[in-house]
Design a protein around this motif. Structure first.
Motif, PDB file in Angstrom:
ATOM      1  N   SER A 138       0.864  -1.189   0.000  1.00 46.70           N
ATOM      2  CA  SER A 138       0.000   0.000   0.000  1.00 46.70           C
ATOM      3  C   SER A 138       0.893   1.228   0.000  1.00 46.70           C
ATOM      4  O   SER A 138       1.896   1.269   0.723  1.00 46.70           O
ATOM      5  N   GLU A 139       0.512   2.192  -0.802  1.00 46.84           N
ATOM      6  CA  GLU A 139       1.365   3.371  -0.923  1.00 46.84           C
ATOM      7  C   GLU A 139       0.529   4.646  -0.831  1.00 46.84           C
ATOM      8  O   GLU A 139      -0.570   4.714  -1.389  1.00 46.84           O
ATOM      9  N   ARG A 140       1.054   5.633  -0.105  1.00 52.44           N
ATOM     10  CA  ARG A 140       0.416   6.957  -0.049  1.00 52.44           C
ATOM     11  C   ARG A 140       1.443   7.936  -0.587  1.00 52.44           C
ATOM     12  O   ARG A 140       2.570   7.996  -0.091  1.00 52.44           O
ATOM     13  N   ARG A 141       1.066   8.667  -1.623  1.00 52.13           N
ATOM     14  CA  ARG A 141       2.041   9.570  -2.255  1.00 52.13           C
ATOM     15  C   ARG A 141       1.290  10.747  -2.865  1.00 52.13           C
ATOM     16  O   ARG A 141       0.051  10.767  -2.871  1.00 52.13           O
ATOM     17  N   ARG A 142       2.081  11.718  -3.404  1.00 49.22           N
ATOM     18  CA  ARG A 142       1.457  12.818  -4.146  1.00 49.22           C
ATOM     19  C   ARG A 142       1.694  12.576  -5.627  1.00 49.22           C
ATOM     20  O   ARG A 142       2.783  12.183  -6.033  1.00 49.22           O
ATOM     21  N   ASN A 143       0.646  12.806  -6.456  1.00 47.23           N
ATOM     22  CA  ASN A 143       0.828  12.639  -7.894  1.00 47.23           C
ATOM     23  C   ASN A 143       1.366  13.941  -8.487  1.00 47.23           C
ATOM     24  O   ASN A 143       1.644  14.919  -7.762  1.00 47.23           O
TER      25      ASN A 143
END
Ligand SMILES: CC(=O)SCCNC(=O)CCNC(=O)[C@H](O)C(C)(C)COP(=O)(O)OP(=O)(O)OC[C@H]1O[C@@H](n2cnc3c(N)ncnc32)[C@H](O)[C@@H]1OP(=O)(O)O
Ligand SMILES: CC(=O)C(=O)O
Length: 539
Positions: free
Chosen positions: A410-415
């Protein structure tokens, strides 16, 4: 013996809509109104026309019902006539044959909430009800805070309801608005109201469940003489809810003295629709049905303890107050560490597994259930996982496939646009019986969705991507609920996950997984679901 008529007035669409978290759409209201009508309710209170667009739209296209459709509103305000009160006008403009107006009957509320004199309030009630009657409407007066008002100042509470009765109200409904009154007080006060000259055939009761007594209070009022009960499906309503019609209706039709003393609009065979209507409301509200609900809950006829199950198998009357089929419910004998051989044999028989009474494998299954529950499993809520355990012990569980490995990220990032994106991907490799390997991979393919459905969904999708010859048999499985608890497995804290599933044939089943790792616990429950479906309905 002639039976007296007892009228049922449903306020799910009005007081039920005052439940925190409940917001019906117009279409929801139409579906519920039709279901209530099918049940045989006498009155359906559809809402407050003019108070919000949904209620106004509902009355503009209200379904044709055999039940009387009632619009709800409040008595006119002081300083204007009933004809010139625009809130009352909106209620009248809904054009229903029945109109219910709420008004004050408690001195404290007249003075504090309305800030008018007692005489002005009495006149507002009289004039509003007279206006309804003059327009040819059937009038109800909901006497708000009646019981508290009566305790504080009985003379004024009676004056307020007398004004409504004398102005022509068909029903004066005594409301326990704050829900704090107890059954003995309801009985006494209703008796005194009738003695003061308002006949029970013109009195209704509207209760709230703040002391858990809304149903008991409604029955106490009927015992004392009222002949109309207001309530809601599944006990929806402001704060703790209203009197639950899903409990009251079976009680009135099945229990004495009500069953032989009264006739309602509900034909006895309609009772079999009680579970269905209760679940319909939950489905519309996207709520998990309350298992412990009287009569209609999934656990209402679940016999978990070994002593109970043993007796139930000899005669269901030993631990059941009614036959569950009468209200459309079913008996369940769940497995758990409270179970004995009787529960076990019954459960196995339901799964199509006949085992002789003193077969030693029965004790081994029971020992495994008790041992695994000690590790954190809960089989009474996960019957499908129990069945797999039993089949394994009985040597009747085919090894369809082995899970070689799974991986989930699972990944949380900014596009690139600076937006927060949360994404999960998963891969699962299984080995089939013929030795071939299949790998399923899942990643959300919709870049416009900034948040996907999470790692458990990714694992589920990957697991059911390619199961070779079994694929077609599992395509229609859907997750319907996911419950997580931190519990004790022996001395360690572990995560228990219970997942509910459904397929296109409306079959429902539940599985359990336990692990210190939430993803692994979930995977175990997902894996069990597929194995159960293949075992029970694979061909
Ligand atoms: C006990 C019950 O559950 S009764 C049902 C209660 N249901 C609801 O309130 C849901 C729907 N209500 C609404 O949408 C809004 O409250 C409306 C549209 C009816 C009124 O909205 P508003 O005009 O903004 O008034 P608001 O909600 O702030 O206050 C209610 C007003 O009605 C007055 N009022 C309350 N009960 C009565 C009554 N029985 N008779 C006359 N006036 C009343 C209050 O004194 C208050 O007036 P005020 O603003 O001059 O003090
Ligand atoms: C009328 C109403 O909903 C009450 O008094 O509770």
């Amino acid at each position: 013996m002639t039976r007296e008529r007892l009228y049922l007035y449903d306020t799910t669409l009005r007081d039920g809509q005052q439940t925190q978290g409940v917001q019906f759409s117009t279409q929801d209201k139409q579906r519920i109104a039709k279901a209530l009508d099918g049940l045989g309710i006498d009155y359906i209170e559809g809402g407050w026309p003019g108070a919000n667009p949904t209620d106004s739209a509902f009355f503009e296209a209200a379904p044709e019902t055999r039940a009387k459709m009632a619009a709800f509103g409040m008595t006119k305000r002081a300083g204007r006539s009933a004809e010139n009160d625009e809130v009352l006008a909106a209620v009248m403009n809904a054009g229903t044959g029945t109109v219910c107006l709420v008004g004050k009957s408690h001195v404290y509320h007249v003075e504090t909430a309305l800030g008018i004199t007692l005489a002005e309030n009495t006149e507002n009630i009289r004039a509003s009800i007279a206006h309804l009657v003059a327009q040819g409407r059937e009038a109800l007066f909901d006497a708000e805070h009646f019981f508290d008002g009566y305790k504080a100042n009985p003379e004024y509470a009676l004056e307020a309801i007398r004004a409504a009765h004398e102005a022509g109200a068909r029903w004066v409904v005594l409301c326990d608005t704050n829900g704090g009154t107890l059954p003995h007080e309801i009985a006494r006060i209703v008796g005194e109201v009738i003695a003061a000259g308002i006949p029970g055939t013109h009195l209704g009761i509207h209760t709230h469940d703040d002391t858990g007594n809304a149903v008991a209070n409604s029955l106490a009022a009927v015992d004392a003489g009222v002949r109309q009960i207001q309530g809601t499906l599944n006990g929806l309503g402001e704060r703790c809810g209203n009197a639950n019609l899903t409990s009251l209706i079976p009680t009135l039709l099945l229990k004495e003295p009500y069953a032989s003393g009264f006739e309602t609009g509900i034909a006895p065979e309609r009772l079999q629709g009680m579970v269905k209507i209760s679940r319909l409301l939950d489905e519309i509200l996207n709520r998990v049905p309350m298992r412990q609900a009287p009569y209609v809950g999934a656990s209402a006829f679940a016999h978990k303890a070994g002593l109970h199950a043993s007796a139930i198998l000899k005669d269901p009357g030993t631990y059941e107050h009614i036959d569950p089929a009468v209200v459309g419910n079913a008996r369940i004998i769940p497995m758990s560490n409270q179970a004995g051989q009787s529960n076990l044999r019954q459960r196995l028989a339901e799964a199509g597994l006949e085992v002789e009474r003193d077969d030693p494998r029965l004790s081994r299954i029971l020992d495994r259930v008790k041992e695994r529950e000690d590790q954190g499993y809960a089989y009474d809520s996960a019957q499908a996982s129990f069945e797999l355990l039993a089949r394994e012990e009985l040597g009747q569980l085919p090894n369809y496939f082995e899970v070689e490995r799974y991986r989930v990220i699972s990944e949380r990032r900014r596009n690139a646009k600076g937006q927060v994106v949360v994404e999960s991907e998963a891969v699962v490799t299984v080995q089939l019986q013929d030795g071939t390997k299949r790998t399923g991979y899942f990643k959300n393919e919709h870049p416009q969705d900034l948040h996907d459905d999470g790692p458990v969904n990714a694992l589920w999708q990957a697991l059911k991507t390619d199961l070779g010859p079994y694929q077609a048999r599992i395509e229609d499985i859907r997750l319907t609920d996911f419950k997580v608890r931190i519990t004790n497995g022996g001395t360690e804290a572990v995560t228990r996950v219970i997942i509910d599933f459904q397929d296109d044939q409306a079959r429902r089943w539940s599985t359990v997984g336990v692990s210190p790792n939430i993803v692994d616990a979930s995977f175990e429950a997902l894996h069990d679901s597929i194995r159960w479906k293949l075992t029970r309905h694979g061909v």
